[in-house]
Scaffold this motif. Structure first.
Motif, PDB file in Angstrom:
ATOM      1  N   ASP A 146     -47.183  37.078  13.319  1.00  0.00           N
ATOM      2  CA  ASP A 146     -46.317  36.794  12.181  1.00  0.00           C
ATOM      3  C   ASP A 146     -44.839  36.695  12.563  1.00  0.00           C
ATOM      4  O   ASP A 146     -43.968  36.646  11.684  1.00  0.00           O
ATOM      5  N   ALA A 147     -44.551  36.614  13.850  1.00  0.00           N
ATOM      6  CA  ALA A 147     -43.157  36.628  14.299  1.00  0.00           C
ATOM      7  C   ALA A 147     -42.413  35.358  13.896  1.00  0.00           C
ATOM      8  O   ALA A 147     -42.849  34.251  14.209  1.00  0.00           O
ATOM      9  N   GLN A 148     -41.298  35.549  13.214  1.00  0.00           N
ATOM     10  CA  GLN A 148     -40.397  34.435  12.901  1.00  0.00           C
ATOM     11  C   GLN A 148     -39.286  34.447  13.946  1.00  0.00           C
ATOM     12  O   GLN A 148     -38.368  35.258  13.881  1.00  0.00           O
ATOM     13  N   ALA A 149     -39.392  33.565  14.921  1.00  0.00           N
ATOM     14  CA  ALA A 149     -38.444  33.610  16.041  1.00  0.00           C
ATOM     15  C   ALA A 149     -38.183  32.213  16.576  1.00  0.00           C
ATOM     16  O   ALA A 149     -39.010  31.308  16.446  1.00  0.00           O
ATOM     17  N   VAL A 150     -37.031  32.069  17.191  1.00  0.00           N
ATOM     18  CA  VAL A 150     -36.693  30.844  17.913  1.00  0.00           C
ATOM     19  C   VAL A 150     -36.427  31.217  19.360  1.00  0.00           C
ATOM     20  O   VAL A 150     -35.691  32.165  19.653  1.00  0.00           O
ATOM     21  N   LEU A 151     -37.057  30.507  20.269  1.00  0.00           N
ATOM     22  CA  LEU A 151     -36.853  30.710  21.706  1.00  0.00           C
ATOM     23  C   LEU A 151     -35.793  29.726  22.166  1.00  0.00           C
ATOM     24  O   LEU A 151     -35.899  28.526  21.914  1.00  0.00           O
ATOM     25  N   GLU A 204     -37.559  26.305  20.770  1.00  0.00           N
ATOM     26  CA  GLU A 204     -38.963  26.398  20.367  1.00  0.00           C
ATOM     27  C   GLU A 204     -39.050  27.359  19.181  1.00  0.00           C
ATOM     28  O   GLU A 204     -38.737  28.542  19.313  1.00  0.00           O
ATOM     29  N   LEU A 205     -39.480  26.845  18.032  1.00  0.00           N
ATOM     30  CA  LEU A 205     -39.571  27.654  16.824  1.00  0.00           C
ATOM     31  C   LEU A 205     -41.031  28.024  16.575  1.00  0.00           C
ATOM     32  O   LEU A 205     -41.916  27.164  16.595  1.00  0.00           O
ATOM     33  N   THR A 206     -41.287  29.304  16.331  1.00  0.00           N
ATOM     34  CA  THR A 206     -42.651  29.733  16.046  1.00  0.00           C
ATOM     35  C   THR A 206     -43.108  29.185  14.694  1.00  0.00           C
ATOM     36  O   THR A 206     -42.288  28.864  13.818  1.00  0.00           O
ATOM     37  N   GLY A 207     -44.423  29.121  14.524  1.00  0.00           N
ATOM     38  CA  GLY A 207     -44.981  28.622  13.278  1.00  0.00           C
ATOM     39  C   GLY A 207     -44.518  29.390  12.051  1.00  0.00           C
ATOM     40  O   GLY A 207     -44.135  28.782  11.035  1.00  0.00           O
ATOM     41  N   PRO A 208     -44.535  30.727  12.071  1.00  0.00           N
ATOM     42  CA  PRO A 208     -44.067  31.476  10.897  1.00  0.00           C
ATOM     43  C   PRO A 208     -42.606  31.187  10.541  1.00  0.00           C
ATOM     44  O   PRO A 208     -42.255  31.164   9.355  1.00  0.00           O
ATOM     45  N   ALA A 212     -41.410  29.473   6.959  1.00  0.00           N
ATOM     46  CA  ALA A 212     -40.439  30.104   6.068  1.00  0.00           C
ATOM     47  C   ALA A 212     -39.315  29.152   5.662  1.00  0.00           C
ATOM     48  O   ALA A 212     -38.551  29.451   4.731  1.00  0.00           O
ATOM     49  N   MET A 213     -39.222  28.024   6.329  1.00  0.00           N
ATOM     50  CA  MET A 213     -38.151  27.072   6.057  1.00  0.00           C
ATOM     51  C   MET A 213     -38.457  26.110   4.916  1.00  0.00           C
ATOM     52  O   MET A 213     -37.577  25.347   4.492  1.00  0.00           O
ATOM     53  N   PHE A 214     -39.719  26.147   4.418  1.00  0.00           N
ATOM     54  CA  PHE A 214     -40.124  25.175   3.406  1.00  0.00           C
ATOM     55  C   PHE A 214     -40.933  25.848   2.304  1.00  0.00           C
ATOM     56  O   PHE A 214     -41.807  26.672   2.581  1.00  0.00           O
ATOM     57  N   GLY A 215     -40.645  25.466   1.058  1.00  0.00           N
ATOM     58  CA  GLY A 215     -41.424  25.989  -0.042  1.00  0.00           C
ATOM     59  C   GLY A 215     -42.847  25.466  -0.018  1.00  0.00           C
ATOM     60  O   GLY A 215     -43.794  26.196  -0.326  1.00  0.00           O
ATOM     61  N   VAL A 216     -42.998  24.185   0.342  1.00  0.00           N
ATOM     62  CA  VAL A 216     -44.318  23.567   0.487  1.00  0.00           C
ATOM     63  C   VAL A 216     -44.346  22.927   1.869  1.00  0.00           C
ATOM     64  O   VAL A 216     -43.686  21.914   2.108  1.00  0.00           O
ATOM     65  N   ASN A 217     -45.129  23.502   2.755  1.00  0.00           N
ATOM     66  CA  ASN A 217     -45.090  23.085   4.154  1.00  0.00           C
ATOM     67  C   ASN A 217     -46.114  21.980   4.436  1.00  0.00           C
ATOM     68  O   ASN A 217     -47.062  22.152   5.193  1.00  0.00           O
ATOM     69  N   THR A 218     -45.888  20.820   3.809  1.00  0.00           N
ATOM     70  CA  THR A 218     -46.686  19.630   4.088  1.00  0.00           C
ATOM     71  C   THR A 218     -45.729  18.486   4.419  1.00  0.00           C
ATOM     72  O   THR A 218     -44.568  18.504   4.003  1.00  0.00           O
ATOM     73  N   ARG A 219     -46.221  17.496   5.158  1.00  0.00           N
ATOM     74  CA  ARG A 219     -45.336  16.409   5.565  1.00  0.00           C
ATOM     75  C   ARG A 219     -44.682  15.700   4.387  1.00  0.00           C
ATOM     76  O   ARG A 219     -43.478  15.415   4.423  1.00  0.00           O
ATOM     77  N   PRO A 220     -45.419  15.404   3.287  1.00  0.00           N
ATOM     78  CA  PRO A 220     -44.744  14.728   2.170  1.00  0.00           C
ATOM     79  C   PRO A 220     -43.711  15.594   1.455  1.00  0.00           C
ATOM     80  O   PRO A 220     -42.750  15.071   0.887  1.00  0.00           O
ATOM     81  N   GLN A 221     -43.888  16.926   1.479  1.00  0.00           N
ATOM     82  CA  GLN A 221     -43.055  17.769   0.624  1.00  0.00           C
ATOM     83  C   GLN A 221     -42.054  18.651   1.362  1.00  0.00           C
ATOM     84  O   GLN A 221     -41.191  19.255   0.724  1.00  0.00           O
ATOM     85  N   PHE A 230     -34.092  27.601   6.271  1.00  0.00           N
ATOM     86  CA  PHE A 230     -33.880  26.284   6.890  1.00  0.00           C
ATOM     87  C   PHE A 230     -32.392  26.014   7.067  1.00  0.00           C
ATOM     88  O   PHE A 230     -31.924  25.704   8.171  1.00  0.00           O
ATOM     89  N   TRP A 231     -31.641  26.152   5.982  1.00  0.00           N
ATOM     90  CA  TRP A 231     -30.228  25.776   6.048  1.00  0.00           C
ATOM     91  C   TRP A 231     -29.408  26.780   6.852  1.00  0.00           C
ATOM     92  O   TRP A 231     -28.405  26.403   7.478  1.00  0.00           O
ATOM     93  N   GLY A 232     -29.844  28.037   6.876  1.00  0.00           N
ATOM     94  CA  GLY A 232     -29.178  29.001   7.739  1.00  0.00           C
ATOM     95  C   GLY A 232     -29.372  28.663   9.209  1.00  0.00           C
ATOM     96  O   GLY A 232     -28.440  28.785  10.019  1.00  0.00           O
ATOM     97  N   PHE A 233     -30.583  28.227   9.553  1.00  0.00           N
ATOM     98  CA  PHE A 233     -30.869  27.821  10.926  1.00  0.00           C
ATOM     99  C   PHE A 233     -30.050  26.587  11.289  1.00  0.00           C
ATOM    100  O   PHE A 233     -29.466  26.509  12.381  1.00  0.00           O
ATOM    101  N   VAL A 234     -30.008  25.619  10.387  1.00  0.00           N
ATOM    102  CA  VAL A 234     -29.248  24.391  10.626  1.00  0.00           C
ATOM    103  C   VAL A 234     -27.770  24.709  10.856  1.00  0.00           C
ATOM    104  O   VAL A 234     -27.139  24.194  11.797  1.00  0.00           O
ATOM    105  N   ALA A 235     -27.212  25.559  10.000  1.00  0.00           N
ATOM    106  CA  ALA A 235     -25.796  25.916  10.140  1.00  0.00           C
ATOM    107  C   ALA A 235     -25.532  26.602  11.469  1.00  0.00           C
ATOM    108  O   ALA A 235     -24.500  26.345  12.119  1.00  0.00           O
ATOM    109  N   ALA A 236     -26.455  27.461  11.906  1.00  0.00           N
ATOM    110  CA  ALA A 236     -26.273  28.151  13.186  1.00  0.00           C
ATOM    111  C   ALA A 236     -26.251  27.156  14.336  1.00  0.00           C
ATOM    112  O   ALA A 236     -25.426  27.261  15.256  1.00  0.00           O
ATOM    113  N   CYS A 237     -27.144  26.176  14.301  1.00  0.00           N
ATOM    114  CA  CYS A 237     -27.174  25.155  15.357  1.00  0.00           C
ATOM    115  C   CYS A 237     -25.882  24.352  15.362  1.00  0.00           C
ATOM    116  O   CYS A 237     -25.290  24.104  16.426  1.00  0.00           O
TER     117      CYS A 237
END
Length: 251
Positions: A146-151, A204-208, A212-221, A230-237
């Motif tokens: 369940d690790a939410q991490a970025v390598l 490299e971002l883990t699956g969890p 957590a970056m999307f309310g609905v984790n499907t390609r269309p949505q 999501f936006w916190g990660f984007v701002a950090a980058c």
């Protein structure tokens, strides 16, 4: 994600081989999206700023879900509308390869050291910096399921330190990937490192974390349901890239 020992080998040895497969149809099986910024300088009073950075997602769409949307947002474009959000300030060139199938997108994975897409190679070779966005599983990263991490990897040590600092400030779990040979993106042939400086950034971002970056984790949505993570990660980058670019003077 780079090819890992013990995993299924890539079906295609290069992007060129994939594009030449008559059984695949572009815009049905896969897509290529990119934007190169227009630069124009024909006057004496002002100078046009030189683009220094390119953002890439070599395994977007259904291959490593979430990386397409991140690529667009880190480059400065809203993933749903492609509009530049107010207050963004600047945009980056970007390139992505996306799997469009309903399933079996893993067959479209071409490891980053074998990427030979003409646009990708051109954009990266003409940039000082590249930031590549990838996805991995928590187990591949040696972390709990369940690790939410970025390598954080790549050959640019300064960019790596900026990224680690910005992720920490944003409350995101970040790990220096230096000891993870299969995920650290430090091969000279990695497309992220084929820059003018011979080094770039590889995330490299883990699956969890991606979930957590999307309310609905499907390609269309995904593009319409981005979360604060999501936006916190984007701002950090983007903050890390701005710090890096501030020290790179192009005369």
């Amino acid at each position: 994600m780079a090819a890992l020992a013990g995993t299924t080998p890539d079906t295609y040895p290069s992007n060129t081989a994939l594009y030449q497969d008559p059984n695949l149809v572009e815009s049905v099986d896969y897509a290529r999206r990119y934007r190169r910024q227009e630069l124009f300088d024909d006057g004496l009073p002002h100078r046009c700023a030189v683009a220094k950075t390119t953002i890439i997602a070599p395994h977007g769409g259904g291959i490593e879900p979430g990386t397409s949307e991140l690529c667009l947002a880190v480059a400065g474009y809203h993933p749903a509308t492609l509009a530049v959000p107010p207050g963004t300030g600047f945009t980056y060139d970007y390139w992505m390869f996306e799997g469009l199938r309903a399933s079996d997108n893993r067959e479209l994975h071409v490891t980053s050291t074998h990427c030979d897409d003409g646009v990708a190679v051109s954009l990266c070779a003409g940039a000082l910096n590249v930031l590549a966005l990838h996805g991995c599983t928590s187990s591949q990263a040696g972390l709990p399921d369940d690790a939410q991490a970025v390598l954080v990897g790549g050959r640019n040590a300064i960019l790596k330190q900026h990224l680690l600092g910005e992720f920490a400030a944003a409350g995101l779990g970040a790990v220096d990937a230096v000891d993870l040979d299969s995920l650290n993106g430090d091969e000279p042939a990695n497309i992220a490192n084929r820059t003018l400086l011979g080094m770039g950034g590889h995330l490299e971002l883990t699956g969890p974390l991606r979930s957590a970056m999307f309310g609905v984790n499907t390609r269309p949505q995904r593009k319409d349901t981005t979360t604060q993570v999501f936006w916190g990660f984007v701002a950090a980058c983007r903050n890390a890239l701005a710090r890096l670019e501030a020290g790179q003077v192009v005369l």
